[in-house]
Design a protein around this motif. Sequence first.
Motif, PDB file in Angstrom:
ATOM      1  N   UNK A   1       0.599  -1.057   0.104  1.00 13.93           N
ATOM      2  CA  UNK A   1      -0.059  -0.024   0.135  1.00 13.93           C
ATOM      3  C   UNK A   1       0.925   1.316   0.065  1.00 13.93           C
ATOM      4  N   UNK A   2       1.941   1.243   0.404  1.00 13.37           N
ATOM      5  CA  UNK A   2       2.987   2.265   0.496  1.00 13.37           C
ATOM      6  C   UNK A   2       3.682   2.651  -0.845  1.00 13.37           C
ATOM      7  N   UNK A   3       3.451   1.851  -1.648  1.00  7.83           N
ATOM      8  CA  UNK A   3       4.007   2.245  -2.971  1.00  7.83           C
ATOM      9  C   UNK A   3       3.031   1.980  -4.456  1.00  7.83           C
ATOM     10  N   UNK A   4       3.308   2.448  -5.438  1.00  7.89           N
ATOM     11  CA  UNK A   4       2.613   1.920  -6.371  1.00  7.89           C
ATOM     12  C   UNK A   4       3.529   1.832  -7.803  1.00  7.89           C
ATOM     13  N   UNK A   5       3.163   0.854  -8.618  1.00  5.66           N
ATOM     14  CA  UNK A   5       4.069   0.326  -9.965  1.00  5.66           C
ATOM     15  C   UNK A   5       3.389   1.060 -11.109  1.00  5.66           C
ATOM     16  N   UNK A   6       4.472   1.590 -11.819  1.00  4.97           N
ATOM     17  CA  UNK A   6       4.074   2.224 -13.070  1.00  4.97           C
ATOM     18  C   UNK A   6       4.506   1.218 -14.223  1.00  4.97           C
ATOM     19  N   UNK A   7       5.631   0.973 -14.030  1.00  3.95           N
ATOM     20  CA  UNK A   7       6.136  -0.143 -15.571  1.00  3.95           C
ATOM     21  C   UNK A   7       6.323  -1.561 -14.915  1.00  3.95           C
ATOM     22  N   UNK A   8       5.446  -2.605 -15.389  1.00  5.02           N
ATOM     23  CA  UNK A   8       5.745  -3.824 -14.777  1.00  5.02           C
ATOM     24  C   UNK A   8       7.191  -4.527 -15.342  1.00  5.02           C
ATOM     25  N   UNK A   9       7.543  -5.607 -14.737  1.00  2.00           N
ATOM     26  CA  UNK A   9       8.828  -6.293 -15.182  1.00  2.00           C
ATOM     27  C   UNK A   9       8.630  -6.646 -16.722  1.00  2.00           C
ATOM     28  N   UNK A  10       9.478  -6.514 -17.414  1.00  4.93           N
ATOM     29  CA  UNK A  10       9.595  -7.049 -18.792  1.00  4.93           C
ATOM     30  C   UNK A  10      10.683  -7.974 -19.027  1.00  4.93           C
ATOM     31  N   UNK A  11      10.417  -9.049 -19.356  1.00  4.73           N
ATOM     32  CA  UNK A  11      11.699  -9.840 -19.772  1.00  4.73           C
ATOM     33  C   UNK A  11      12.239  -9.715 -21.220  1.00  4.73           C
ATOM     34  N   UNK A  12      13.534  -9.554 -21.222  1.00  2.00           N
ATOM     35  CA  UNK A  12      14.066  -9.353 -22.398  1.00  2.00           C
ATOM     36  C   UNK A  12      15.175 -10.548 -22.767  1.00  2.00           C
ATOM     37  N   UNK A  13      15.132 -11.005 -23.863  1.00  2.00           N
ATOM     38  CA  UNK A  13      15.795 -12.156 -24.402  1.00  2.00           C
ATOM     39  C   UNK A  13      17.392 -11.454 -24.655  1.00  2.00           C
ATOM     40  N   UNK A  14      18.276 -12.431 -24.031  1.00  2.00           N
ATOM     41  CA  UNK A  14      19.727 -12.029 -24.101  1.00  2.00           C
ATOM     42  C   UNK A  14      20.045 -12.200 -25.848  1.00  2.00           C
ATOM     43  N   UNK A  15      20.830 -11.122 -26.356  1.00  2.00           N
ATOM     44  CA  UNK A  15      21.173 -11.291 -27.792  1.00  2.00           C
ATOM     45  C   UNK A  15      22.479 -10.816 -27.714  1.00  2.00           C
ATOM     46  N   UNK A  16      23.198 -10.912 -28.727  1.00  2.00           N
ATOM     47  CA  UNK A  16      24.535 -10.437 -28.842  1.00  2.00           C
ATOM     48  C   UNK A  16      24.525  -9.051 -29.344  1.00  2.00           C
ATOM     49  N   UNK A  17      25.664  -8.245 -29.013  1.00  2.00           N
ATOM     50  CA  UNK A  17      25.692  -6.770 -29.126  1.00  2.00           C
ATOM     51  C   UNK A  17      27.237  -6.611 -29.530  1.00  2.00           C
ATOM     52  N   UNK A  18      27.562  -5.478 -30.113  1.00  2.00           N
ATOM     53  CA  UNK A  18      28.742  -4.983 -30.564  1.00  2.00           C
ATOM     54  C   UNK A  18      29.622  -4.637 -29.300  1.00  2.00           C
ATOM     55  N   UNK A  19      30.883  -4.723 -29.531  1.00  2.00           N
ATOM     56  CA  UNK A  19      31.917  -4.116 -28.317  1.00  2.00           C
ATOM     57  C   UNK A  19      31.805  -2.699 -28.253  1.00  2.00           C
ATOM     58  N   UNK A  20      31.414  -1.914 -29.145  1.00  2.00           N
ATOM     59  CA  UNK A  20      31.081  -0.639 -29.253  1.00  2.00           C
ATOM     60  C   UNK A  20      30.300  -0.055 -28.325  1.00  2.00           C
ATOM     61  N   UNK A  21      29.073  -0.929 -27.983  1.00  2.00           N
ATOM     62  CA  UNK A  21      27.930  -0.520 -27.051  1.00  2.00           C
ATOM     63  C   UNK A  21      28.407  -1.072 -25.796  1.00  2.00           C
ATOM     64  N   UNK A  22      29.209  -1.571 -25.462  1.00  2.00           N
ATOM     65  CA  UNK A  22      29.495  -1.999 -23.837  1.00  2.00           C
ATOM     66  C   UNK A  22      30.972  -1.670 -23.388  1.00  2.00           C
TER      67      UNK A  22
END
Length: 370
Positions: A13-34
């Motif tokens: 009751x002390x909090x409210x939630x705006x954005x629910x948890x969303x599952x995201x699949x792990x995908x490959x990314x460029x070294x430039x982005x990390x």
Amino acid sequence: MRRLTAILLAVALAVSMIIPAVAAAQVSTRIKDVAKVQGVRDNQLVGYGLVVGLAGTGDSDKVTYTNQSLVNMLKSFGVMISASNLKPKNVAAVMVTANLPPFAKPGDAIDITVSSMGDAKNLQGGTLLQTPLRAANGQIYAVGQGAVSTGGYVAGGSGASQRKNFPTVGSVPNGAFVEKEVPMPITDQEKITLSLSQPDFTTASRISEAIDQRFGQITDARDPGTIDIVIPRYYRQNLVGFIAAIEELAIMPDNAAKVVINERTGTVVVGSNVTIDQVAVAQGGLTVKIGQTIDVSQPPPFSEGSTVITANPTVNAKEQQAGLVELPESASVGDVVTALNAVGATPRDIIAILQAIKAAGALHADLQIM
């Protein structure tokens, strides 16, 4: 079970939630982005200036440094005047800030932000006078000047007013010109260093392996956030091409399982690799309503009695039927979300439920509360 449910709901009751948890699949990314090349970064610049041409919305006479700055500026133009004779309602003292991007050359234009320092009400329509912008070492690297765009306004009259955004802060797109180049330490070297945005042992190891597979054994993962790379001889005359080739390599980043909760806004973000042990969750609600009714006792006519007012308190309790669901061992984020929806948990309830699961030792993730 009812007691557990009451505790969960009391916290929820002390909090409210705006954005629910969303599952995201792990995908490959460029070294430039990390990761980025160490030493290639922005530099912060700051300066003090004056905005003129305001329609009576500038600093008042109480802001003494605005008067003094105006006197000093006029003196540089050969105009001698006392600060006591000035009424600078059309002038505002401001701080000017900017980010100098890496490899910026003299003559390049950069954006600047103008922020009021005194009691000016609005910078709309003003013009920033030439302002030197200094770095932390005190040297001037850019000079700014131009018309200020606030993106907000203040309107009013007859005791009513309306305000949108913050008209005491504005920007001057391409309002500063670079006067001095900041040397970058990556040139004329035999090696470069990559810095990870989120230090992680697994991610650093994967980046090192991906670079070694492409160029041979040239890397050394010094720690979870730093990777030293020896520049091959055939690339030392083409450093830009070598860094570009590294940045385009694809890797699979890895992060620790984490659940982030912002109790002020009620936001919950659950990472895709969060798992739980077998646990049962009950969700229900107990509503208690306390009130009173007023009864009036009126004596018969011509009697010696008096009117009596009596308050009768009433207490009504209503408990919703609690839903009970069992979450299987090593459930994924999708399983958790589906299960919580199945028991009818509202977004605000999920915060308390996740905290209770973590307290029970069934949530295998770092629970971070902001």
